[in-house]
Design an enzyme around this catalytic site. Structure first.
Site, short mmCIF file in Angstrom:
data_model
loop_
_atom_site.label_atom_id
_atom_site.label_comp_id
_atom_site.label_asym_id
_atom_site.label_seq_id
_atom_site.Cartn_x
_atom_site.Cartn_y
_atom_site.Cartn_z
N CYS A 2 0.93 -1.26 0.23
CA CYS A 2 0.11 -0.49 0.21
C CYS A 2 1.18 1.13 -0.22
O CYS A 2 2.02 1.51 0.06
CB CYS A 2 -0.78 0.23 1.54
SG CYS A 2 -1.91 -1.70 1.32
N ARG A 27 3.33 0.59 -7.13
CA ARG A 27 3.33 -0.21 -5.76
C ARG A 27 2.51 -1.20 -6.05
O ARG A 27 2.77 -2.93 -5.41
CB ARG A 27 3.47 0.19 -4.75
CG ARG A 27 4.70 0.60 -4.46
CD ARG A 27 4.07 2.13 -2.59
NE ARG A 27 5.55 2.32 -2.00
CZ ARG A 27 5.38 1.32 -0.84
NH1 ARG A 27 4.88 0.97 -0.27
NH2 ARG A 27 6.99 2.24 -0.21
N TRP A 74 -3.61 -2.25 -1.04
CA TRP A 74 -3.30 -3.60 -2.33
C TRP A 74 -3.57 -4.36 -0.82
O TRP A 74 -3.40 -4.95 0.27
CB TRP A 74 -1.98 -3.74 -2.16
CG TRP A 74 -1.85 -5.33 -2.71
CD1 TRP A 74 -1.64 -5.41 -3.89
CD2 TRP A 74 -1.57 -6.69 -2.23
NE1 TRP A 74 -1.07 -6.52 -4.32
CE2 TRP A 74 -1.31 -7.36 -3.14
CE3 TRP A 74 -1.34 -7.12 -1.17
CZ2 TRP A 74 -0.79 -8.53 -2.96
CZ3 TRP A 74 -0.64 -8.29 -0.92
CH2 TRP A 74 -0.46 -9.30 -1.70
N ASN A 98 -0.22 0.61 6.08
CA ASN A 98 -0.01 -0.07 5.62
C ASN A 98 0.87 -1.62 6.02
O ASN A 98 1.10 -1.03 6.36
CB ASN A 98 1.05 0.64 4.39
CG ASN A 98 2.10 -0.87 3.30
OD1 ASN A 98 1.02 -1.88 3.07
ND2 ASN A 98 3.00 -0.53 3.32
N GLY A 99 0.14 -2.67 5.98
CA GLY A 99 0.83 -3.62 6.49
C GLY A 99 -0.58 -4.63 7.08
O GLY A 99 -1.24 -5.07 6.25
N GLU A 477 13.48 -18.20 -13.43
CA GLU A 477 12.87 -16.86 -13.60
C GLU A 477 12.70 -16.71 -15.56
O GLU A 477 11.14 -15.98 -15.18
CB GLU A 477 14.15 -15.74 -13.62
CG GLU A 477 14.19 -14.27 -13.99
CD GLU A 477 13.43 -13.84 -12.95
OE1 GLU A 477 13.20 -12.51 -13.56
OE2 GLU A 477 12.83 -13.87 -11.88
N LYS A 481 8.61 -14.10 -15.21
CA LYS A 481 8.40 -13.11 -15.79
C LYS A 481 6.62 -13.43 -16.46
O LYS A 481 6.20 -12.50 -16.80
CB LYS A 481 9.26 -12.94 -16.65
CG LYS A 481 10.65 -12.41 -15.70
CD LYS A 481 9.95 -11.04 -15.56
CE LYS A 481 10.68 -10.47 -14.28
NZ LYS A 481 10.62 -11.08 -12.92
N GLU A 484 3.66 -13.53 -14.42
CA GLU A 484 3.74 -12.35 -13.98
C GLU A 484 2.36 -11.37 -14.88
O GLU A 484 1.44 -10.64 -14.50
CB GLU A 484 5.20 -12.15 -13.33
CG GLU A 484 5.38 -12.60 -11.90
CD GLU A 484 6.62 -11.51 -11.69
OE1 GLU A 484 6.66 -10.84 -10.19
OE2 GLU A 484 7.35 -11.23 -12.75
N HIS A 500 11.47 -36.52 -14.50
CA HIS A 500 10.91 -37.42 -13.69
C HIS A 500 9.40 -36.67 -13.29
O HIS A 500 9.54 -36.42 -12.51
CB HIS A 500 12.32 -36.92 -12.63
CG HIS A 500 13.99 -37.51 -13.03
ND1 HIS A 500 13.92 -39.10 -12.37
CD2 HIS A 500 14.22 -36.95 -13.40
CE1 HIS A 500 14.74 -39.32 -12.93
NE2 HIS A 500 15.12 -37.79 -13.71
N LYS A 600 5.00 -3.89 -6.06
CA LYS A 600 6.04 -3.82 -6.57
C LYS A 600 7.00 -4.21 -5.40
O LYS A 600 8.02 -4.79 -5.17
CB LYS A 600 6.24 -2.56 -6.66
CG LYS A 600 7.92 -2.02 -7.59
CD LYS A 600 8.06 -2.81 -8.69
CE LYS A 600 9.87 -3.03 -8.74
NZ LYS A 600 10.36 -3.98 -9.57
#
Length: 605
Positions: A2, A27, A74, A98-99, A477, A481, A484, A500, A600
């Protein structure tokens, strides 16, 4: 997560609040709101979705006043609705938060027993109800806020505004970052310097457990024990807080394109003109028996790559931990170990908590961060900035490759300190690293052919990434990406693990992206590709010219990259992996810079 902003100004607060919140959009958020005090009256406006919805609301229903607080939310508790949006208000007090308040359920039950019931689904409303109840009992705003802070368990950054008080804000932090900005007869509060940059370049970062009484005359700061605290004021470089797309359609595209420049800058900063290292004094690996690398998300994959470097180049054992699991497995830490914490923002809650767990148990705590004034940097014995500059796109690109670059230099320093390489070998390794920016420019020139491949990838429901050795973390990675920002299910695997289990997924509808420079492991990777193609899988091979020739026919598509020192191939191959994700997201029409559900800076556990 947030975004928080507060203004005690000499001009109308609403436009300043909205502009500051725009600077915090990177963010990630799902709703926004502001509250002001005007002629002694507290009022607020809230809207779901993008900030433009709040701006539209303010056009039709303006909010006057020169004191105000603002928030981009958020969601943690409760869906994205107006009633759950911040600021939350009860009686004569409003708060932005925020939290996460971990004991909100028991506090909510206690409040309800006293007749103070919630209108929202959030944990935040519990805070404002506690303050309101205390004020109803005769406490002053400062006393009520102070008493409430003592009741809260969890992580928070808070900013309070009060009815009838147009020259008072109360700010507090525990686990989530918060800064105070100083002006001439004005004061500001913000989640970070980026939010406050248009208003001031004078910043004081609150430390863990701090709370502050803020008026236009200044700020009185108290520590966690309620003792007066002197916190340093610092000047921020305004150029470092500029947020511009510079002609690019998306911040992500701009940040991908910036990689050759920022990596060249980092290499120049940490090396000498005669081919030596220029890492900070006091940073050495003499006597270090093991390194522990801790991070979240993309940064954890940078640590995975670094493990190969520390062990192969320096002969130094390396462990990797996901920060969110680190404390809870009760890791065995040694005074002969170095703990390295990697975070773009330097405020990642899980990584910060892991750092605090390691402090005092290891020889040295080192951080690799993009924000040298961040909590993680400040609480480390030594911080190495990655020098990537402001990264706005939620999906990390240039920060990832800069993290890799700094970690590579650290591995070389470890090898030097441990007598594993001599000066001439070090010089050669640095020279091969210094060739990367030019190679990355070549990789960037593949953007158009990658965009054409992405048109087909966008039709897939599942995509696999494969890599061997240090390219395995790059496969992880690349998959991260892609999912996301395109919302396509993607997984990364070590190539040898395909048979496997994951090979069961292979059919003509599943593209398989293989990251395979022609190195010592290349022939084994080709064998895995043949297993895919034998089952009608569509292989997209990323390799150098000799690798593509050696792989032979049968691949679906190929992308040719420059021939790179195999040690540093993950840094180069990150570029096409990023471009594949970017162009696939463009083809699907998703929000590239602010993908759904993501933030973010993850400042909650």
């Amino acid at each position: 997560m947030c975004g928080i902003v507060g203004v005690l100004g000499n001009h109308e607060a609403a436009p300043l609040l909205v502009e500051a919140l725009k600077r915090l959009e990177y963010r990630g958020y799902d709703s926004a709101g502001i509250a002001t005090v005007n002629a002694g009256k507290l009022d607020r406006r809230r809207a779901v979705g993008k900030l433009v919805n709040l701006s539209d609301l303010l056009v039709h229903n303006p909010l006057a006043g020169k004191a105000g607080i603002g928030h981009t939310r958020w969601a943690t508790h409760g869906a994205a609705t107006v009633s759950n949006a911040h600021p939350h208000r009860a009686g004569g007090v409003a708060v932005v938060h925020n939290g996460i308040i971990e004991n909100f359920r028991e506090l909510r039950a206690e409040l309800a027993a006293d007749g103070y019931t919630q209108e929202s689904e959030t944990d935040t409303e519990t805070i404002v109800l506690l303050v309101n109840r205390a004020m109803d009992g005769g406490a002053s705003p400062v006393e009520a806020a102070k008493d409430t802070l003592a009741r809260l368990h969890g992580a928070f950054a808070l900013c309070f505004l009060f009815d009838g008080q147009d020259d008072l804000m109360i700010a507090a932090r525990k686990g989530s970052p918060l800064a105070i900005g100083w002006g001439e007869g004005e004061m500001f509060v913000g989640s970070d310097a980026i939010a406050l940059a248009p208003m001031t370049d004078r910043i004081t970062y609150l430390e863990e457990g701090d709370w502050a009484i803020v008026t236009r005359a200044g700020a009185e700061i108290f520590d966690a024990q309620n003792a007066r605290a002197n916190r340093a004021e610092s000047r921020i470089q305004l150029d470092a807080t500029r947020i511009e797309k510079a002609g690019y359609k998306h911040f992500m595209a701009k940040e991908i394109a910036e990689q050759p420049v920022v990596i060249a800058d980092a290499l120049k900063h940490y090396s000498t003109p005669d081919g030596g290292l220029n890492l900070p004094k006091g940073f050495d690996f003499k006597g270090v028996a093991r390194v522990t690398l801790v991070a979240c998300g993309t940064a954890s994959y940078a640590c995975h790559v670094a493990k190969y470097w520390f062990e192969q180049i320096a002969g130094l054992p390396a462990d990797i931990d996901i920060a969110s699991e680190f404390r809870y497995r009760d890791p065995v830490l040694s005074p002969a170990s170095m703990a390295i914490f990697v975070s773009q923002s330097g405020e990642t809650a899980d990584t910060l908590a892991a750092l605090r767990h390691a402090t005092g148990k290891v020889a040295k705590v080192v951080s690799v961060v993009n924000v040298p004034t961040s909590s993680i940097a400040r609480e480390s014995d030594l911080a190495l900035p990655i020098l990537a500059g402001v990264e706005v796109g939620v999906a990390s690109t240039k920060a990832f490759t800069c993290q890799l670059t700094v970690l590579a230099l650290m591995a070389l320093k470890a090898a030097q300190d441990r007598g594993r390489i001599d000066a001439s070998t070090l010089k050669a390794r640095l020279a091969s690293l210094s060739a990367l920016p030019g190679m990355m420019n070549v990789a960037l020139s593949l953007s158009d052919p990658i965009a054409r491949v992405a048109e087909d990838l966008a039709k897939a429901q599942d995509i696999l990434f494969l890599g061997r050795g240090s390219m395995f973390p790059l496969a992880l990675e690349g998959a991260l990406k892609l999912k996301e920002i395109s919302y396509i299910h993607a997984e990364g695997y070590a190539s040898g693990e395909l048979k496997h289990g994951p090979i069961a997924l292979i059919d003509a509808a599943v593209p398989v992206i293989v990251l395979a420079p022609k190195d010592a492991l290349f022939d084994k990777t080709v064998s895995n590709m043949q297993e895919v193609m034998a089952r009608k899988g569509k292989v997209l091979l990323l390799s150098d010219a000799s690798g593509i020739e050696a792989a032979g026919p049968g691949t679906w598509k190929t992308l040719t990259l420059p021939t790179v020192d195999p040690l540093w191939a993950p840094i180069l191959y990150a570029v096409p992996a990023q471009l594949l994700a970017y162009h696939t997201a463009i083809a699907k029409g998703t929000d590239v810079d602010q993908p759904r559900n993501l933030a973010k800076s993850v400042t909650v556990e």
